[in-house]
Design an enzyme around this catalytic site. Structure first.
Site, PDB file in Angstrom:
ATOM      1  N   PHE A 125       0.840  -1.193   0.000  1.00 16.23           N
ATOM      2  CA  PHE A 125       0.000   0.000   0.000  1.00 16.23           C
ATOM      3  C   PHE A 125       0.878   1.247   0.000  1.00 16.23           C
ATOM      4  CE2 PHE A 125      -3.444  -2.729   0.578  1.00 16.23           C
ATOM      5  CZ  PHE A 125      -4.650  -2.036   0.652  1.00 16.23           C
TER       6      PHE A 125
ATOM      7  N   CYS B 100      -6.781  14.900   1.365  1.00 17.71           N
ATOM      8  CA  CYS B 100      -8.087  14.504   0.863  1.00 17.71           C
ATOM      9  C   CYS B 100      -8.881  15.772   0.575  1.00 17.71           C
ATOM     10  CB  CYS B 100      -8.814  13.642   1.902  1.00 17.71           C
ATOM     11  SG  CYS B 100     -10.477  13.102   1.392  1.00 17.71           S
TER      12      CYS B 100
ATOM     13  N   CYS C 243     -17.971  11.466   5.257  1.00 20.42           N
ATOM     14  CA  CYS C 243     -16.975  10.532   5.790  1.00 20.42           C
ATOM     15  C   CYS C 243     -16.153  11.161   6.907  1.00 20.42           C
ATOM     16  CB  CYS C 243     -16.067  10.035   4.678  1.00 20.42           C
ATOM     17  SG  CYS C 243     -15.372  11.356   3.654  1.00 20.42           S
TER      18      CYS C 243
ATOM     19  N   CYS D  63     -14.428   8.527   9.369  1.00 25.09           N
ATOM     20  CA  CYS D  63     -13.181   8.016   8.765  1.00 25.09           C
ATOM     21  C   CYS D  63     -12.104   7.824   9.826  1.00 25.09           C
ATOM     22  CB  CYS D  63     -12.703   8.997   7.697  1.00 25.09           C
ATOM     23  SG  CYS D  63     -11.141   8.495   6.915  1.00 25.09           S
ATOM     24  N   ASP D  64     -11.448   6.654   9.811  1.00 24.83           N
ATOM     25  CA  ASP D  64     -10.410   6.357  10.799  1.00 24.83           C
ATOM     26  C   ASP D  64      -9.021   6.245  10.177  1.00 24.83           C
ATOM     27  OD1 ASP D  64     -10.706   3.999   9.408  1.00 24.83           O
ATOM     28  OD2 ASP D  64     -10.987   2.719  11.159  1.00 24.83           O
ATOM     29  N   THR D  65      -8.877   6.713   8.935  1.00 25.04           N
ATOM     30  CA  THR D  65      -7.591   6.611   8.239  1.00 25.04           C
ATOM     31  C   THR D  65      -6.726   7.827   8.537  1.00 25.04           C
ATOM     32  OG1 THR D  65      -8.605   5.357   6.446  1.00 25.04           O
ATOM     33  CG2 THR D  65      -6.477   6.373   5.996  1.00 25.04           C
TER      34      THR D  65
ATOM     35  N   GLU E 203      -7.447   3.400  -5.240  1.00 23.49           N
ATOM     36  CA  GLU E 203      -8.650   3.518  -4.422  1.00 23.49           C
ATOM     37  C   GLU E 203      -9.015   4.996  -4.317  1.00 23.49           C
ATOM     38  OE1 GLU E 203      -8.161  -0.426  -1.582  1.00 23.49           O
ATOM     39  OE2 GLU E 203      -7.818   1.563  -0.704  1.00 23.49           O
TER      40      GLU E 203
ATOM     41  N   HIS F 293      -8.711  -7.531   6.938  1.00 24.43           N
ATOM     42  CA  HIS F 293      -7.369  -7.279   7.472  1.00 24.43           C
ATOM     43  C   HIS F 293      -7.424  -6.840   8.930  1.00 24.43           C
ATOM     44  CE1 HIS F 293      -8.993  -3.537   5.872  1.00 24.43           C
ATOM     45  NE2 HIS F 293      -8.117  -2.854   6.592  1.00 24.43           N
TER      46      HIS F 293
END
Length: 217
Positions: A24, A30, A47, A51-53, A115, A211
């Site tokens: 990755f 963003c 989001c 969103c947890d990224t 993505e 994952h």
């Protein structure tokens, strides 16, 4: 230069390529929210609330440097999958350095997946396009901001305000509903059952973030 948060080896846990060992490349930034806790209430995208990224910060890298790091992660792999993600990766992949990165990865015989949230057109050849559309905060039912309406995989986070019967007409051979991770453990109960029921009604598949179940990044 490209702004890259991290590069790491893992297993793709979502969508059509689930179970595939992958490297990755996560890009910084963003266009739907800042990625900072303080920016959630002001997020342009819905989001921003869940969103947890982590796509804030990172390092400036040349395309050559990114390819070299990917090579180290995938050493000994046969035709590795490289997933370009974010944040929103197309903010950088549409630049000359971004296009050069994709070209170099393809020349090195990597399978390249992107993505994206669908708000930016993907004008890159030979890549696997994964669109996970996110609604706008001010108009959660609207799809006018989504310009990438074809590709390989459509992955919609459930629950959603989108009209799924409309999204079902978009040109993707693989369509998934994915139960939202609200940070309280694997999706269960009504959230998961609702996702399964709606996927069955549409003839789609369910994507679970596998994952996370085995504690991979």
């Amino acid at each position: 230069m490209l702004k890259v948060k991290e590069v790491f080896a893992t297993v793709q846990g979502e969508g059509h390529q689930t179970g595939t060992p992958a490297v990755f490349v996560r890009f910084t930034g963003c266009n739907l929210w800042s990625g900072r806790e303080s920016g959630r209430e002001k997020a342009r995208g819905g989001c921003g609330a869940w969103c947890d990224t982590d796509f804030v910060g990172g390092h400036r890298r040349t395309a050559e440097e990114v390819v070299a790091i990917v090579g180290e992660c995938a050493q000994g792999w046969l035709k590795p999958l490289v997933v370009l993600t974010g944040g929103e990766p197309m903010l950088q992949l549409r630049t000359p350095q971004g296009k050069a990165l994709v070209a170099m990865l393809r020349a090195a015989d990597y399978t390249v997946a992107i993505e994206t949230n669908g708000t930016q057109a993907v004008d890159l050849d030979g890549v696997h396009i994964v669109v996970s559309p996110k609604p706008l905060t001010v108009a959660p039912h609207c799809v006018d901001h989504l310009v990438q309406r074809k590709g390989h995989t459509l992955k919609v986070v459930w629950p959603t305000a989108f009209n799924l019967d409309h999204l079902a007409t978009w040109d993707f051979p693989n369509k998934f509903l994915q139960p939202r991770d609200d940070g309280d453990g694997p999706p269960t109960g009504d959230a998961l059952q609702g996702c399964i029921s709606e996927a069955a009604r549409l003839g789609w598949r369910v994507s679970i973030q596998s994952h996370k179940l085995v504690d991979l990044p």
